[in-house]
Design a protein around this motif. Structure first.
Motif, PDB file in Angstrom:
ATOM      1  N   PRO A 152      -8.010   9.124   0.205  1.00 56.45           N
ATOM      2  CA  PRO A 152      -6.630   9.412   0.614  1.00 56.45           C
ATOM      3  C   PRO A 152      -6.534  10.508   1.676  1.00 56.45           C
ATOM      4  O   PRO A 152      -5.491  10.654   2.311  1.00 56.45           O
ATOM      5  CB  PRO A 152      -5.955   9.855  -0.691  1.00 56.45           C
ATOM      6  N   MET A 153      -7.620  11.252   1.896  1.00 55.43           N
ATOM      7  CA  MET A 153      -7.567  12.315   2.924  1.00 55.43           C
ATOM      8  C   MET A 153      -7.554  11.735   4.332  1.00 55.43           C
ATOM      9  O   MET A 153      -7.169  12.408   5.276  1.00 55.43           O
ATOM     10  CB  MET A 153      -8.760  13.258   2.775  1.00 55.43           C
ATOM     11  N   GLY A 154      -8.016  10.507   4.470  1.00 54.24           N
ATOM     12  CA  GLY A 154      -8.032   9.888   5.796  1.00 54.24           C
ATOM     13  C   GLY A 154      -9.009  10.569   6.734  1.00 54.24           C
ATOM     14  O   GLY A 154      -9.830  11.390   6.314  1.00 54.24           O
ATOM     15  N   PRO A 155      -8.927  10.234   8.038  1.00 53.66           N
ATOM     16  CA  PRO A 155      -9.865  10.839   8.987  1.00 53.66           C
ATOM     17  C   PRO A 155      -9.620  12.346   9.113  1.00 53.66           C
ATOM     18  O   PRO A 155      -8.491  12.807   8.942  1.00 53.66           O
ATOM     19  CB  PRO A 155      -9.557  10.146  10.321  1.00 53.66           C
ATOM     20  N   ILE A 173       0.649   2.257 -11.048  1.00 53.78           N
ATOM     21  CA  ILE A 173      -0.609   2.981 -10.846  1.00 53.78           C
ATOM     22  C   ILE A 173      -1.705   1.930 -10.869  1.00 53.78           C
ATOM     23  O   ILE A 173      -1.975   1.307 -11.904  1.00 53.78           O
ATOM     24  CB  ILE A 173      -0.803   4.069 -11.910  1.00 53.78           C
ATOM     25  N   TYR A 174      -2.283   1.709  -9.722  1.00 55.74           N
ATOM     26  CA  TYR A 174      -3.234   0.610  -9.559  1.00 55.74           C
ATOM     27  C   TYR A 174      -4.646   1.151  -9.693  1.00 55.74           C
ATOM     28  O   TYR A 174      -5.148   1.822  -8.787  1.00 55.74           O
ATOM     29  CB  TYR A 174      -3.004  -0.075  -8.204  1.00 55.74           C
ATOM     30  N   SER A 191       0.810  -1.213   0.000  1.00 56.53           N
ATOM     31  CA  SER A 191       0.000   0.000   0.000  1.00 56.53           C
ATOM     32  C   SER A 191       0.847   1.270   0.000  1.00 56.53           C
ATOM     33  O   SER A 191       0.371   2.339  -0.362  1.00 56.53           O
ATOM     34  CB  SER A 191      -0.939  -0.009   1.205  1.00 56.53           C
ATOM     35  N   ASP A 192       2.121   1.167   0.434  1.00 59.10           N
ATOM     36  CA  ASP A 192       2.947   2.376   0.451  1.00 59.10           C
ATOM     37  C   ASP A 192       3.807   2.508  -0.810  1.00 59.10           C
ATOM     38  O   ASP A 192       4.730   3.298  -0.863  1.00 59.10           O
ATOM     39  CB  ASP A 192       3.825   2.419   1.718  1.00 59.10           C
TER      40      ASP A 192
END
Ligand code: PLP
Length: 404
Positions: A61-64, A345-346, A49-50
């Motif tokens: 991608p902004m997360g919490p 690029i997935y 994932s990284d």
């Protein structure tokens, strides 16, 4: 990933029914399948994932939000306790905000679990699951796990609005177990009008239920079907914090419905205490009045810019109002997916009903700039013969190996 060939369009013939039963009996008892499993099963190689750009699992991608992060940090010292009161307080808060009775709301660690349980509660070998095609596959896997027939109904006007064909879904079975409506739809991001969903809810026979999955509703201005729960209608609504709220890895979601309907779902699972970090983060998110409008605006800007880019290059794109859309690449989508993955690029998976389309999740500005660049290059190359995706090695060893 190939869905079992037991899925049907239109009527359920006896031959297909028997084939469905035979195929699914081998799968009976499987655990529930989520977007994370489906996305990982579809990527062409093991992609940490990284590393690279992941726009394949409709994540955020902004997360919490900031207040959610602070709430997590603040609750950590209490991590040695169960804090059941906070769990109740949190779902009561959601109920209050929505004008629901508290017993109409049950919180789960994400909406995948109540989705799966609802299918298990209402579908059966004699009561099919009715789903749009293409749509989110998780309910299909849930139905397979209990040998329930699956009736797939193509989206109406696939080259245009790509909405659920409600009349055809209602006509598909006189005794459906569950009619699943994902609104906006995953993978197309398209919206089915509220009035049509209401019609479906008003039309289903006794013993059937309409399951409206509102995982992506926060990205839209569409009215929620929670208002129909308040009117006592025969509907269950799913909500998640995995999308706009950016908490896919933290896990929180709700099922909303009348206590009578929830009584059928809850005994099948969901008594496990929720992580207190997730409860704290989700509570803080609900209390942030700016979060939904701000993120909705950011998403709309990025989505529209990328859709306009693709259309200006001649590609047909679904009229999405969500954080994902389908783009028709005019050749096997799996090849394009593989070629993009070679550039780290997935992009999202391909649905068998639309083999020439791929799902794109809208990522950050810079992720989407990299996507655009790579996409143009890939589409200029010959992708013929590129390997179809291999299953993630971990998934090969788990009960999810059937996703390959
Ligand atoms: N429903 C839909 C339509 C989804 O796309 C997803 C995830 O992608 C979910 C439900 C489940 O999400 P979670 O279990 O993370 O809440």
């Amino acid at each position: 990933m190939t869905l079992p060939s037991s899925t049907l369009s239109g009527g359920l013939s006896r031959r297909n029914f028997l084939r469905a039963a035979a195929a699914s009996s081998a799968l009976a008892g499987l655990p529930f399948v989520t977007e994370a499993h489906l996305a990982h099963a579809a990527i062409p190689k093991f992609a940490p994932s990284d590393q690279g750009i992941h726009i394949d699992a409709n994540e955020n991608p902004m997360g919490p939000c900031e207040s959610a992060r602070k709430a997590i940090a603040a609750i950590i010292p209490n991590g040695g306790r169960y804090l059941f009161d906070k769990e109740i307080g949190f779902s009561d808060l959601f109920a209050r905000q929505q004008g629901l009775d508290p017993e109409m709301v049950v919180a789960y660690a994400g909406s995948s679990e109540p989705l799966h349980l609802t299918v298990r509660a209402f579908a059966s070998p004699t009561r099919p699951l009715v789903v749009a095609d293409p749509s989110y596959e998780a309910p299909i896997w849930a139905a397979q796990s209990i040998n329930a027939p699956i009736l797939k109904v193509p989206l109406s006007d696939p080259k245009g609005a790509a909405t659920h064909d409600i009349p055809a879904m209602l006509a598909a079975s006189s005794t459906p177990g569950v009619i699943y409506i994902c609104n906006p739809n995953n993978p197309t991001g398209t919206l089915t009008p509220f009035e049509q969903i209401e019609k479906a809810i008003d039309s289903v026979p006794k013993g059937s239920v309409v399951l409206v999955d509102e995982a992506y509703i926060h990205f839209t201005d569409a009215p929620s079907c929670i208002s129909l729960v308040k009117q006592g209608k025969n509907v269950l609504v799913l909500r998640t914090f995995s999308k706009l709220y950016g908490m896919a890895g933290i896990r929180m979601g709700f099922i909303v419905g009348s206590p009578d309907l929830l009584k059928k779902v809850q005994p099948l699972g969901g008594q496990n205490p929720l992580p207190i970090t997730a409860v704290a983060a989700a509570r803080a998110s609900l209390l942030d009045p700016e979060l939904v409008p701000t993120r909705k605006k950011v998403m709309a800007g990025l989505r529209e810019e990328n859709i306009a880019f693709l259309r200006s290059h001649g590609y047909a794109v679904t009229p999405s109002v969500s954080n994902c859309f389908m783009v028709n690449v005019g050749k096997p989508g799996k090849q394009v997916q593989a070629a993009m993955a070679a550039k780290e690029i997935y992009i999202g998976r391909v649905w068998p009903a639309w083999p020439d389309s791929v799902r794109i999740t809208v990522g950050t500005q810079s992720e989407m700039a990299a996507f655009q660049n790579a996409f143009v290059q890939v589409m200029q190359t010959n992708t013929a013969g590129l390997e179809p995706p291999a299953l993630h090695p971990r998934l090969q060893q788990t009960p999810f190996s059937h996703l390959s």
